[in-house]
Design a protein around this motif. Structure first.
Motif, PDB file in Angstrom:
ATOM      1  N   LEU A  89       0.826  -1.200   0.000  1.00  0.00           N
ATOM      2  CA  LEU A  89       0.000   0.000   0.000  1.00  0.00           C
ATOM      3  C   LEU A  89       0.863   1.253   0.000  1.00  0.00           C
ATOM      4  O   LEU A  89       0.636   2.178  -0.782  1.00  0.00           O
ATOM      5  CB  LEU A  89      -0.930   0.007   1.213  1.00  0.00           C
ATOM      6  CG  LEU A  89      -1.762   1.286   1.418  1.00  0.00           C
ATOM      7  CD1 LEU A  89      -2.592   1.602   0.183  1.00  0.00           C
ATOM      8  CD2 LEU A  89      -2.635   1.161   2.656  1.00  0.00           C
ATOM      9  N   ALA A  90       1.859   1.295   0.880  1.00  0.00           N
ATOM     10  CA  ALA A  90       2.721   2.472   0.947  1.00  0.00           C
ATOM     11  C   ALA A  90       3.443   2.694  -0.377  1.00  0.00           C
ATOM     12  O   ALA A  90       3.555   3.828  -0.857  1.00  0.00           O
ATOM     13  CB  ALA A  90       3.731   2.320   2.081  1.00  0.00           C
ATOM     14  N   MET A  91       3.925   1.614  -0.983  1.00  0.00           N
ATOM     15  CA  MET A  91       4.635   1.745  -2.256  1.00  0.00           C
ATOM     16  C   MET A  91       3.692   2.252  -3.342  1.00  0.00           C
ATOM     17  O   MET A  91       4.062   3.097  -4.168  1.00  0.00           O
ATOM     18  CB  MET A  91       5.246   0.410  -2.656  1.00  0.00           C
ATOM     19  CG  MET A  91       6.384  -0.051  -1.752  1.00  0.00           C
ATOM     20  SD  MET A  91       7.852   0.990  -1.865  1.00  0.00           S
ATOM     21  CE  MET A  91       8.516   0.419  -3.430  1.00  0.00           C
ATOM     22  N   ALA A  92       2.457   1.767  -3.353  1.00  0.00           N
ATOM     23  CA  ALA A  92       1.495   2.183  -4.379  1.00  0.00           C
ATOM     24  C   ALA A  92       1.157   3.663  -4.243  1.00  0.00           C
ATOM     25  O   ALA A  92       1.186   4.418  -5.221  1.00  0.00           O
ATOM     26  CB  ALA A  92       0.229   1.337  -4.292  1.00  0.00           C
ATOM     27  N   GLN A  93       0.839   4.099  -3.016  1.00  0.00           N
ATOM     28  CA  GLN A  93       0.443   5.488  -2.851  1.00  0.00           C
ATOM     29  C   GLN A  93       1.629   6.439  -3.007  1.00  0.00           C
ATOM     30  O   GLN A  93       1.479   7.552  -3.534  1.00  0.00           O
ATOM     31  CB  GLN A  93      -0.260   5.696  -1.511  1.00  0.00           C
ATOM     32  CG  GLN A  93       0.582   5.433  -0.286  1.00  0.00           C
ATOM     33  CD  GLN A  93      -0.267   5.339   0.979  1.00  0.00           C
ATOM     34  OE1 GLN A  93      -1.467   5.087   0.945  1.00  0.00           O
ATOM     35  NE2 GLN A  93       0.360   5.542   2.129  1.00  0.00           N
ATOM     36  N   THR A  94       2.807   5.995  -2.594  1.00  0.00           N
ATOM     37  CA  THR A  94       3.996   6.834  -2.745  1.00  0.00           C
ATOM     38  C   THR A  94       4.405   6.952  -4.202  1.00  0.00           C
ATOM     39  O   THR A  94       4.752   8.041  -4.682  1.00  0.00           O
ATOM     40  CB  THR A  94       5.158   6.270  -1.915  1.00  0.00           C
ATOM     41  OG1 THR A  94       4.798   6.319  -0.524  1.00  0.00           O
ATOM     42  CG2 THR A  94       6.429   7.077  -2.128  1.00  0.00           C
ATOM     43  N   THR A  95       4.362   5.851  -4.924  1.00  0.00           N
ATOM     44  CA  THR A  95       4.746   5.885  -6.339  1.00  0.00           C
ATOM     45  C   THR A  95       3.839   6.821  -7.118  1.00  0.00           C
ATOM     46  O   THR A  95       4.300   7.596  -7.977  1.00  0.00           O
ATOM     47  CB  THR A  95       4.700   4.470  -6.943  1.00  0.00           C
ATOM     48  OG1 THR A  95       5.642   3.641  -6.246  1.00  0.00           O
ATOM     49  CG2 THR A  95       5.059   4.494  -8.423  1.00  0.00           C
ATOM     50  N   ALA A  96       2.534   6.797  -6.812  1.00  0.00           N
ATOM     51  CA  ALA A  96       1.598   7.662  -7.526  1.00  0.00           C
ATOM     52  C   ALA A  96       1.903   9.133  -7.285  1.00  0.00           C
ATOM     53  O   ALA A  96       1.958   9.930  -8.226  1.00  0.00           O
ATOM     54  CB  ALA A  96       0.167   7.340  -7.093  1.00  0.00           C
ATOM     55  N   ILE A  97       2.136   9.514  -6.027  1.00  0.00           N
ATOM     56  CA  ILE A  97       2.390  10.928  -5.747  1.00  0.00           C
ATOM     57  C   ILE A  97       3.795  11.322  -6.168  1.00  0.00           C
ATOM     58  O   ILE A  97       4.047  12.443  -6.625  1.00  0.00           O
ATOM     59  CB  ILE A  97       2.119  11.246  -4.255  1.00  0.00           C
ATOM     60  CG1 ILE A  97       1.909  12.745  -4.062  1.00  0.00           C
ATOM     61  CG2 ILE A  97       3.226  10.744  -3.355  1.00  0.00           C
ATOM     62  CD1 ILE A  97       0.697  13.292  -4.768  1.00  0.00           C
TER      63      ILE A  97
END
Length: 324
Positions: free
Chosen positions: A14-22
């Motif tokens: 989850l952290a990787m997904a939301q961080t990659t997007a931003i």
């Protein structure tokens, strides 16, 4: 401008997904390459309950130390995991637009909270959600769980036999996390924010940087991803936590919104057993939607909400320390 912007984050899916997007948005705005720097936190490695390991800061401290050590240029947090106090040498630089702040139920056979059978086993690791479940459905068997979204959803699947103690009938999860991982198909009920307030800052991200001047390109990029209404509403919610001197795992729900030129804030403090709660709601009329006026309104409503909660006994009700 540095050729590469190093972005620190927890290493969970989850952290990787939301961080990659931003981070992709920041890199595009700054016209720079992005390097994602995964950091393991105490909250990721401990299997104890959030309440027993302290809750406040267990997902943030290692990220912050990595930033101070110049191992990355900025860090991305889930805002609800970020302690409300200042951290020496760092500052909050941007709050991107908020995702869905609601909690969801992911249950077997399409059940909702109302239709779950008596004694159904419902998993969550949040003291707030536990208190809310006990208030709404005291007949349920609430199981304190930890783990990532996939491991929690798996316990509601048919991977576990009917008599397996790991098997659950439902789990409570944040809509934002499920959405960012593309797993909203598991939701059987979205819980209304005003009947079921969520953690201050839920659904929002926070970008921290080292205190001091930033490279102009990075500063401009962070301004581009910041969302004024989200920054103001989450400020109000977090000021409730700060005013109550409550940690981010305390049984406190808060919801702020801006509608028809009014700034609304509602907050509820629950007893740990869910049998009692205290709610306060206030509104303000900001002079404009400028960042300064919205922040002023956020502080105004939060101060009044905290005073009313404490005046009505919130400090005696739950693990909060504020005094009226």
């Amino acid at each position: 401008m540095n050729a590469v912007i190093r972005v620190g984050t927890r290493g969970s899916a989850l952290a990787m997904a939301q961080t990659t997007a931003i981070a992709t948005r920041i890199g595009s705005a700054a016209k720079a390459e992005i390097e994602i720097v995964p950091v393991t936190t105490h909250g990721d490695t401990s299997r104890e309950s959030l309440a027993s390991i302290g809750g406040t800061g267990v997902f943030a401290s290692a990220l912050r130390e990595s930033l101070l050590a110049d191992e990355c240029d900025l860090i991305v947090h889930s805002l609800k995991d970020l302690p409300t106090g200042d951290y020496a040498g760092l500052r909050l630089a941007a709050t991107p637009k908020r995702a869905d702040a609601r909690d969801t139920l992911c249950a077997r056979d399409g059940h909702t909270l109302e239709t779950l059978p008596e004694g159904a086993r419902v998993g969550t690791g949040s003291p707030r959600r536990i208190a809310q479940l006990r208030a709404r459905r005291p007949d349920l068997d609430i199981v304190d769980i930890r783990g990532n979204i996939d491991s929690r959803l798996a316990r509601v699947s048919d991977d576990f036999a009917a008599d397996d103690p790991q098997r659950l009938d439902a789990v409570l999860l944040a809509a934002a996390g499920l959405g960012r991982l593309g797993k909203l198909e598991h939701v059987t009920e979205y819980l209304d924010l005003y009947e079921w307030p969520t953690a201050p800052g839920q659904g929002s991200l926070a970008i921290e940087v080292r205190a001091g001047a930033l490279d102009r390109g990075l500063s401009t990029a962070l301004e581009a991803v910041n969302h004024g209404a989200t920054a103001a509403t989450t400020l109000a919610e977090r000021l409730v936590l700060a005013g109550l001197e409550a940690g981010c795992s305390a049984p406190v729900g808060a919801t702020a919104s801006i509608d028809n030129e009014l700034f609304f804030l509602t907050a509820t403090v629950y007893s740990l057993d869910g049998m009692r709660s205290i709610t306060s709601s206030h509104a303000a009329s900001p002079e404009s939607h400028s960042a300064a006026h919205l922040a002023e309104a956020a502080r105004d409503v939060a101060e009044r909400v905290v005073a009313e909660l404490l005046g009505n006994g919130a400090a005696e009700l739950a693990a909060v320390k504020g005094t009226p």
